[in-house]
Design a protein around this motif. Structure first.
Motif, PDB file in Angstrom:
ATOM      1  N   TYR A   2     -15.525  20.057  -2.274  1.00 21.78           N
ATOM      2  CA  TYR A   2     -15.394  18.625  -2.024  1.00 21.78           C
ATOM      3  C   TYR A   2     -13.984  18.172  -2.378  1.00 21.78           C
ATOM      4  O   TYR A   2     -13.331  18.747  -3.258  1.00 21.78           O
ATOM      5  N   ASP A   3     -13.532  17.116  -1.713  1.00 25.77           N
ATOM      6  CA  ASP A   3     -12.198  16.573  -1.958  1.00 25.77           C
ATOM      7  C   ASP A   3     -12.327  15.359  -2.875  1.00 25.77           C
ATOM      8  O   ASP A   3     -12.843  14.313  -2.470  1.00 25.77           O
ATOM      9  N   THR A   4     -11.850  15.502  -4.104  1.00 25.03           N
ATOM     10  CA  THR A   4     -11.945  14.424  -5.095  1.00 25.03           C
ATOM     11  C   THR A   4     -10.623  13.694  -5.292  1.00 25.03           C
ATOM     12  O   THR A   4     -10.530  12.836  -6.177  1.00 25.03           O
ATOM     13  N   GLU A   5      -9.606  14.011  -4.483  1.00 32.52           N
ATOM     14  CA  GLU A   5      -8.268  13.513  -4.761  1.00 32.52           C
ATOM     15  C   GLU A   5      -7.967  12.215  -4.005  1.00 32.52           C
ATOM     16  O   GLU A   5      -8.670  11.816  -3.083  1.00 32.52           O
ATOM     17  N   ILE A   6      -6.883  11.580  -4.390  1.00 29.59           N
ATOM     18  CA  ILE A   6      -6.506  10.281  -3.830  1.00 29.59           C
ATOM     19  C   ILE A   6      -6.171  10.371  -2.350  1.00 29.59           C
ATOM     20  O   ILE A   6      -6.247   9.379  -1.614  1.00 29.59           O
ATOM     21  N   SER A   7      -5.824  11.557  -1.865  1.00 25.86           N
ATOM     22  CA  SER A   7      -5.543  11.735  -0.437  1.00 25.86           C
ATOM     23  C   SER A   7      -6.803  11.615   0.412  1.00 25.86           C
ATOM     24  O   SER A   7      -6.729  11.419   1.629  1.00 25.86           O
ATOM     25  N   ASN A   8      -7.968  11.723  -0.220  1.00 24.60           N
ATOM     26  CA  ASN A   8      -9.239  11.616   0.490  1.00 24.60           C
ATOM     27  C   ASN A   8      -9.582  10.141   0.699  1.00 24.60           C
ATOM     28  O   ASN A   8      -9.674   9.376  -0.251  1.00 24.60           O
ATOM     29  N   GLY A   9      -9.791   9.749   1.931  1.00 20.88           N
ATOM     30  CA  GLY A   9     -10.150   8.365   2.198  1.00 20.88           C
ATOM     31  C   GLY A   9     -11.563   8.015   1.811  1.00 20.88           C
ATOM     32  O   GLY A   9     -11.922   6.841   1.763  1.00 20.88           O
ATOM     33  N   PHE A  10     -12.420   9.000   1.566  1.00 17.46           N
ATOM     34  CA  PHE A  10     -13.824   8.853   1.152  1.00 17.46           C
ATOM     35  C   PHE A  10     -14.721   8.297   2.255  1.00 17.46           C
ATOM     36  O   PHE A  10     -15.907   8.594   2.294  1.00 17.46           O
ATOM     37  N   ALA A  11     -14.176   7.488   3.156  1.00 20.76           N
ATOM     38  CA  ALA A  11     -15.018   6.923   4.212  1.00 20.76           C
ATOM     39  C   ALA A  11     -15.477   7.998   5.197  1.00 20.76           C
ATOM     40  O   ALA A  11     -16.602   7.963   5.681  1.00 20.76           O
ATOM     41  N   VAL A  23       0.842  -1.204   0.000  1.00 22.23           N
ATOM     42  CA  VAL A  23       0.000   0.000   0.000  1.00 22.23           C
ATOM     43  C   VAL A  23       0.874   1.249   0.000  1.00 22.23           C
ATOM     44  O   VAL A  23       1.830   1.367   0.772  1.00 22.23           O
ATOM     45  N   PHE A  24       0.553   2.160  -0.874  1.00 22.22           N
ATOM     46  CA  PHE A  24       1.204   3.472  -0.881  1.00 22.22           C
ATOM     47  C   PHE A  24       0.953   4.123   0.483  1.00 22.22           C
ATOM     48  O   PHE A  24      -0.161   4.086   0.997  1.00 22.22           O
ATOM     49  N   PRO A  25       1.967   4.745   1.092  1.00 18.72           N
ATOM     50  CA  PRO A  25       1.796   5.296   2.442  1.00 18.72           C
ATOM     51  C   PRO A  25       0.585   6.225   2.548  1.00 18.72           C
ATOM     52  O   PRO A  25       0.364   7.100   1.697  1.00 18.72           O
ATOM     53  N   SER A  26      -0.198   5.988   3.577  1.00 19.65           N
ATOM     54  CA  SER A  26      -1.402   6.792   3.889  1.00 19.65           C
ATOM     55  C   SER A  26      -2.485   6.673   2.841  1.00 19.65           C
ATOM     56  O   SER A  26      -3.404   7.496   2.805  1.00 19.65           O
ATOM     57  N   ASN A  27      -2.405   5.658   1.970  1.00 21.79           N
ATOM     58  CA  ASN A  27      -3.389   5.499   0.898  1.00 21.79           C
ATOM     59  C   ASN A  27      -4.072   4.137   0.969  1.00 21.79           C
ATOM     60  O   ASN A  27      -4.240   3.452  -0.044  1.00 21.79           O
ATOM     61  N   GLY A  28      -4.476   3.733   2.156  1.00 21.33           N
ATOM     62  CA  GLY A  28      -5.124   2.444   2.322  1.00 21.33           C
ATOM     63  C   GLY A  28      -6.478   2.375   1.649  1.00 21.33           C
ATOM     64  O   GLY A  28      -7.094   3.387   1.300  1.00 21.33           O
ATOM     65  N   THR A  29      -6.960   1.148   1.466  1.00 17.09           N
ATOM     66  CA  THR A  29      -8.237   0.915   0.803  1.00 17.09           C
ATOM     67  C   THR A  29      -9.382   1.479   1.641  1.00 17.09           C
ATOM     68  O   THR A  29      -9.449   1.262   2.855  1.00 17.09           O
ATOM     69  N   SER A  30     -10.270   2.188   0.973  1.00 15.54           N
ATOM     70  CA  SER A  30     -11.445   2.752   1.644  1.00 15.54           C
ATOM     71  C   SER A  30     -12.448   3.168   0.589  1.00 15.54           C
ATOM     72  O   SER A  30     -12.142   3.251  -0.597  1.00 15.54           O
ATOM     73  N   SER A  31     -13.661   3.446   1.030  1.00  9.01           N
ATOM     74  CA  SER A  31     -14.703   3.939   0.123  1.00  9.01           C
ATOM     75  C   SER A  31     -15.767   4.644   0.947  1.00  9.01           C
ATOM     76  O   SER A  31     -15.847   4.482   2.171  1.00  9.01           O
TER      77      SER A  31
END
Length: 797
Positions: free
Chosen positions: A529-538, A482-490
């Motif tokens: 809104y945050d649409t970027e990969i840094s956003n965990g979305f959860a 996993v890329f640091p701080s980029n774990g799987t989430s939705s």
């Protein structure tokens, strides 16, 4: 308000008083009069800043209008170079179009994220661009550009808290006409434009225009053997105008544009880290560096389509106008981060100093579509009571996929290829789907209270809602971690908001040649809104709306049979919840992260002066001055990386102001009264032009353009290493034209005195830690170096 304006400093206030004094004297000598008669006189500039055709002189707000002829005379070929003609407008080149930004009076929105609207709105033929990236385009077949300064939400579709760039392209003509322009400049720059227009019948007219540009890059990549930071672009626009009835006019417009650019690679301007010096290749760091050494090229390729129909229905005393539009925009970007010429990972030292050693995949897409409808009604003419009112609707869908992959080397021979067993690949991908809908009702009136005195009032009621849904996958290829701080989430989040904004003001017309005005405007920019990969979305955070209270005092006048015209404005804009981008990068993990956030408060205050002097038919002078002092208050901001150490930033449990401190293991600062990024206090321009006949059918001309820009810091964090000093650019041109104006030939030089300047400055990423923070990179425009060119134009009428 007076005391607040005075805090801007004695110099700008003295400048304002120096100009306003003769203005006031002129107004006192002019007899008070009723509102100006309908219709412009020959030579008047006509604008639509208030959704009706008016003389620029009569509009009670700060507007700069630049006609298509002036754009050609100054070789202004795209919106980014428009800043040469409008000192209150500044442009900052980002890493790609998504974080490139316009600012008006020092206020703009520079965010990587695509879930936030811009404070400076771009409007083309009445159609509002959904995102700022759509507004950076070539200018072709333009009738005029109006730059409206200050919040414009009452009448301009979507709200804009800093201002509007309104582009009006030419309509079909009643007679056959055609035009062609070609430009060739040093370093393989080629541009062509063409237009054909005329009637198809007594009631139908058509116009088609197109352009093609092939501009070679100005940075040489030793690794790929290519010149980069250039582009190939082209587009076509068609217009069909139909007088469906005596009182009904329909205008159909379709436009397609595309751009393929290997932009925008940064060059090393400073390098001190030993490891970087070993692997950076044959590059000499410095602010004049024009060379990079990378194994792949940055690219930013876009496709844009816009289709619209404008209907004007004349109902005797009122005009109904409808603007219906559909727009589609696609942008694909990849920006390598390591900035070295290596096709495989290298061993660059322990992971504490080199969190990664190879990073070429940093790829994002923006897919945007939108439908909008604006319906408004306005009274005809200019009577004692005038009004404009209407409704606006827009719905948009934005898809934002992103993926990145890099390699970390845990051991090996220094500066050599990393053994496969010691190579750790880190990756992640995300996809955001943002749907937004906004609807508003608006209206503005002006009423003649007494003689030349008018009262102005406007209101806008708006409602908007949005849903941002997305997912992030922590590793995208087998064997990756996993890329640091980029774990799987939705996850998904929805938000909505209702706003009430408006405008009140007074305008006094001393005569047809002099008016003064004062106004208060409440502006609004919607949820972010945050649409970027840094956003965990959860667990998402929605940015609060941005509000502004803006005050403006102005004077517009002309004298000596309109040989001299001048505009002056004092302004103060106070923002709450300004939507900004904060650096949350972690040097320990090498994760670059810029997040959208709300600043506490911000302000912009200053003075603008514009004047045009036409001595006779041969000589003219356009000059302008803008002083804009910006301030921002924000807590918990990252410290510049060179201050993230125990020596520079002592521990503190309190809330120190304007200094870096350590709170636990976090280095942060709380800013008060700090300038906003890329916001120079002063911009001054002067453009003298002389034209005279040299024979019975031939004219000669010469023109000089001078623009001064004061020092500016490119970072919100107030990084002292990211400062561009003051600089002055001088452009010049000479040429010939035939007496009828059909043919024009121009020779020009950009940046005559070869003054180097940068458009952005930041820290290099590779090997950048708190122990090695002094490697810097920058970007620049082509005119950061002197170059020559020539153009030829032909007009058939």
């Amino acid at each position: 308000m007076t005391k607040t304006l005075l805090r801007g400093g004695v110099a700008p206030l003295s400048l304002a008083l120096a100009v306003l004094a003769p203005c006031a004297a002129l107004a006192q000598t002019a007899p008070a009069a009723a509102p100006a008669a309908d219709g412009p006189a020959p030579g008047d500039i006509v604008v639509t800043a208030q959704k009706r055709s008016e003389r620029l002189q009569d509009v009670p707000l700060a507007v700069t209008a630049v006609g298509g002829d002036m754009l050609a005379k100054r070789q202004i070929n795209d919106t980014s170079s428009l800043v040469a003609a409008v000192p209150s407008l500044t442009f900052q080149q980002g890493a790609n179009p998504t974080n490139t930004v316009f600012r008006i009076r020092g206020i703009g929105t520079a965010l990587f994220g695509q879930g936030v609207e811009s404070s400076v709105s771009t409007v083309v033929d009445g159609v509002v661009a959904v995102r700022a990236a759509q507004g950076f385009s070539d200018l072709s077949d333009v009738e005029r550009i109006e730059v409206l300064r200050g919040p414009q939400g009452t009448l301009f579709g979507k709200n804009a808290t800093a201002g509007v760039i309104s582009v009006t392209t030419a309509r079909p003509s009643h007679k056959l006409e055609a035009g062609f322009d070609a430009t060739i400049a040093e370093h393989d720059e080629y541009r062509v434009k063409g237009t054909v227009s005329g009637p198809l019948s007594d009631t139908v007219r058509a116009r088609i225009s197109g352009f093609y540009n092939n501009v070679k890059g100005v940075t040489y990549n030793v690794g790929t053997g290519k010149w980069v930071n250039g582009e190939k672009s082209g587009g076509v626009r068609g217009k069909l105008e139909w007088d469906a009835a005596d009182n009904l006019n329909l205008l159909f417009t379709g436009e397609y544009r595309q751009s393929d650019s290997n932009c925008c690679a940064s060059t090393l301007i400073a390098a001190t880290t030993p490891g970087l010096l070993q692997v950076m290749g044959p590059v000499t760091p410095g602010r004049n560096n024009r060379t990079i050494s990378e194994d792949s090229d940055t690219y930013a390729n876009s496709r844009s389509q816009t289709y619209s129909m404008q209907a004007n229905w004349d109902l005797d005393k009122v005009t109904l106008t409808s603007v219906t539009a559909y727009q589609k925009y696609h942008l694909a970007v990849n920006q390598p981060i390591d900035r070295i010429n290596s096709t495989t990972p290298l061993y660059l030292g322990p992971t504490s100093a080199a969190p990664y050693s190879y990073w070429n995949q940093n790829h994002g897409i923006v897919d945007l579509s939108a439908f909008s409808e604006e319906l408004r009604v306005a009274n005809k003419g200019h009577g004692r009571f005038n009004y404009v009112g209407g409704v606006f609707f827009m719905t948009s869908i934005l898809d934002r996929p992103f993926d990145r992959r890099r390699a970390q080397c845990t051991g090996g021979t220094l500066y050599q290829a990393c053994p496969a067993a010691n190579t750790v690949w880190q990756s992640a991908a995300s996809d955001a789907h943002l749907k937004q809908t906004s609807v508003a009702a608006f209206g503005q009136v002006d009423y003649q209270v007494w003689r030349g005195l008018k009262a102005i009032g406007g209101l806008r009621v708006g409602y908007e809602e949005g849903t941002n849904a997305g997912w992030r996958q922590g590793a995208i290829q087998p064997g990756d971690v996993v890329f640091p701080s980029n774990g799987t989430s939705s996850g998904s989040t929805s938000a909505h908001d209702t706003s009430l904004t408006g405008k009140v003001g007074l305008q006094y017309e001393f005569s047809r040649s002099a008016q003064a005005y004062g106004s208060y405007t409440r502006g609004y920019k919607g949820l972010g809104y945050d649409t970027e990969i840094s956003n965990g979305f959860a667990s998402q955070t929605v940015l609060k709306p941005e509000y502004v209270n803006a005050y403006e005092l102005g004077f517009k006048g002309s004298a000596f049979d309109r040989k001299l015209s001048f505009n002056a404005a004092l302004f103060l804009s106070e923002y709450s919840n300004l939507q900004v981008q904060a650096n949350r990068s972690d040097p320990a993990t090498g994760v670059i992260q810029f997040v959208p956030t709300n600043a506490g408060t911000a302000s912009s205050r200053g003075v603008e002066l514009e004047t045009t002097f036409r001595l006779n038919s041969h000589f003219s002078l356009n000059a302008s001055v803008t002083y804009a002092k910006t301030e921002v208050n924000i807590d918990g901001l990252n410290c510049p990386i060179e201050f993230q150490n125990t020596t520079s930033s002592p521990a503190s449990s309190g809330m120190p102001i304007n200094q870096c401190y350590r709170n636990g293991t976090t280095y942060q600062q709380n800013l008060r009264g700090a300038p906003l990024p890329a916001s120079p206090k002063w911009r001054i321009s002067a453009v003298p032009r002389y034209e005279a006949p040299v024979s019975s059918n031939l004219n000669a001309f010469g023109q000089i353009g001078v623009v001064y820009t004061s020092a500016q810091n490119f970072t919100l964090e107030q990084d002292p290493l990211a400062v561009q000093g003051a600089y002055t650019l001088v452009d010049a041109s000479i040429g010939l034209s035939d007496a009828s104006g059909r043919y024009t030939f121009t020779l020009f030089v950009k940046n005559l005195f070869d003054k180097n300047y940068l458009t952005s400055i930041g820290h290099n990423s590779l090997l950048s830690t708190t122990a090695t923070p002094y490697d810097m990179v920058g970007t620049y425009n082509k005119d950061a170096s002197r170059y020559f060119g020539g153009s030829i134009s032909y007009r058939f009428r």
